[in-house]
Design a protein around this motif. Structure first.
Motif, PDB file in Angstrom:
ATOM      1  N   GLN A  40      47.207  19.792  56.212  1.00 57.22           N
ATOM      2  CA  GLN A  40      46.173  19.421  57.169  1.00 57.22           C
ATOM      3  C   GLN A  40      45.853  20.634  58.045  1.00 57.22           C
ATOM      4  O   GLN A  40      46.748  21.283  58.568  1.00 57.22           O
ATOM      5  N   ASP A  41      44.571  20.883  58.176  1.00 55.38           N
ATOM      6  CA  ASP A  41      44.072  21.993  58.988  1.00 55.38           C
ATOM      7  C   ASP A  41      43.432  21.410  60.246  1.00 55.38           C
ATOM      8  O   ASP A  41      42.231  21.148  60.290  1.00 55.38           O
ATOM      9  N   TRP A  42      44.261  21.168  61.269  1.00 51.14           N
ATOM     10  CA  TRP A  42      43.750  20.676  62.547  1.00 51.14           C
ATOM     11  C   TRP A  42      43.060  21.820  63.291  1.00 51.14           C
ATOM     12  O   TRP A  42      43.393  22.995  63.109  1.00 51.14           O
ATOM     13  N   GLY A  43      42.132  21.472  64.157  1.00 48.51           N
ATOM     14  CA  GLY A  43      41.430  22.501  64.905  1.00 48.51           C
ATOM     15  C   GLY A  43      42.357  23.217  65.881  1.00 48.51           C
ATOM     16  O   GLY A  43      43.215  22.602  66.520  1.00 48.51           O
ATOM     17  N   PHE A  44      42.195  24.527  65.986  1.00 50.88           N
ATOM     18  CA  PHE A  44      42.923  25.342  66.963  1.00 50.88           C
ATOM     19  C   PHE A  44      41.917  26.212  67.685  1.00 50.88           C
ATOM     20  O   PHE A  44      41.149  26.937  67.050  1.00 50.88           O
ATOM     21  N   ASN A  45      41.887  26.135  69.024  1.00 52.78           N
ATOM     22  CA  ASN A  45      40.908  26.930  69.778  1.00 52.78           C
ATOM     23  C   ASN A  45      41.546  27.744  70.902  1.00 52.78           C
ATOM     24  O   ASN A  45      40.959  27.944  71.956  1.00 52.78           O
TER      25      ASN A  45
END
Length: 372
Positions: A139-144
């Motif tokens: 899973q590629d969750w958002g990272f900001n």
């Protein structure tokens, strides 16, 4: 005319029934479990590390922290693969030289060359879960960058690159939720623990409600029971990640600190009360193992007094060892012994994190597990 009216009535009824059924299906989809996240203590294929480099903060920064990565690699290679992300080929060659100098065998190490902004792989790296058939996916969750506080574009691209490298399906959640790995704790039996401040925050997920977040976590991580603490927006760069002061040992035990140490660690009194009243998915109160803070303020290896104490809660469970943050402090041995009591089949190893702690994190923050 009557026939036309009757036809219109039937058409409208059909539309209403379709809308109702669609709404029900949508609701079911939101609350259905599609994936489950293995617990950290389950058997690993390996551990991911993003190696510190000079390209963001300079050589002095890199040289001060990378001994922690050398020590972690030394301990991890004995029982699992170590996946090291190097910034470029020059960095890979330099890291190989460091490991050779330390006589650390390379057979169980696999290098990837990807540009990164920083080394906090727990927050930006791949989250491995199992689908309904038990197959591993990423899973590629958002990272900001913890709310666009730092550069993040290179790190945010890492999960997709690893998925392509490993030929694993990648579930792209970048538009669904910004979610750092250190923001959440799962007990492996359906419960998630988190601080609202690092998830339901305008700099991460503006407008998202707690119910919406829970639906997402249920669908993608397989959890149905939630322990929400308020946390504190603006408290260090992460807006108070849970894994600095409260972790699951299993579905019956939470590792944390005593009330006074939690207060010293800037946990709010109301959150402390909520934590100690937490229950698992079966409604059973958790038991608590309480670790101390360091006895003294943490002082880096180069002599800087950080002005605050260190937490031992941010440790990492590998196949045969538990890597515990240590600070050259009298309480190191006390914390190591308490943690050892939880993991009789693993060996606790203290890892010096004083210089890493200066930059905001400890062992759990700089590791990411890949399940078998």
């Amino acid at each position: 005319m009557k026939l036309i009216k009757m036809s219109l009535y039937i058409l409208m009824l059909a539309i209403v029934m379709f809308a109702c059924n669609s709404t029900d299906d949508s609701f079911k989809d939101q609350n259905e479990i599609f994936y489950t996240m293995p617990e950290e203590g389950d058997p690993h294929e390996g551990t991911w590390l993003q190696w510190p480099h000079q390209y963001q903060y300079g050589k002095t920064f890199r040289n001060r922290v990378e001994s922690t990565w050398i020590d972690m690699t030394r301990e991890l290679v004995s029982s699992e693969k170590v996946y090291i992300i190097a910034y470029n080929q020059t960095e890979k060659n330099r890291i190989v030289g460091l490991l050779n100098d330390e006589k650390i065998p390379l057979e169980n190490i696999e290098f990837s060359i990807y540009k990164t902004d920083d080394f906090w792989v727990r927050d930006n790296g791949p989250i491995y879960v199992r689908d309904k058939n038990g197959k591993l996916v990423i899973q590629d969750w958002g990272f900001n960058g913890w709310g666009e506080k730092t550069d993040f574009e290179k790190c945010n691209a890492i999960p997709q690159k690893i998925g392509e490298q490993q030929n694993l399906p990648v579930i792209n959640l970048n538009t669904i939720m910004i979610n750092e790995g250190g923001s959440i704790e799962i007990d492996g039996k359906g419960t998630l623990m988190a601080c609202r401040s690092s998830i339901l925050n305008e700099n991460r997920n503006p407008g998202m409600t707690q119910k919406q977040a829970e639906d997402i976590f249920t669908k993608y991580l397989g959890v149905t029971n939630f322990i929400w603490l308020d946390g504190q927006i603006g408290l260090e760069i992460t807006d108070q990640h849970i894994d600095g002061f409260a972790r699951f040992a299993n579905n019956k035990v939470i590792i944390t600190m005593n009330r006074n140490d939690l207060l010293d660690f800037d946990v709010k009194p109301l959150d402390i009360n909520k934590l100690f009243k937490a229950k698992n998915e079966r409604g059973e109160p958790y038991k608590f193992l309480k670790l101390p803070l360091t006895k003294n303020n943490v002082v880096t290896t180069y002599g800087e007094d950080l002005g605050y104490k260190g937490s031992y809660v941010n440790y990492y469970i590998s196949n045969t060892k538990v890597l515990v943050p240590n600070y050259n402090d009298p309480n190191d041995s006390i914390a190591n012994s308490k943690i050892q009591s939880l993991y009789p089949n693993r060996t606790v190893v203290g890892i010096d994190v004083r210089n890493v702690y200066k930059n905001g994190g400890m062992i759990h923050c700089i590791t990411q597990q890949q399940p078998k």
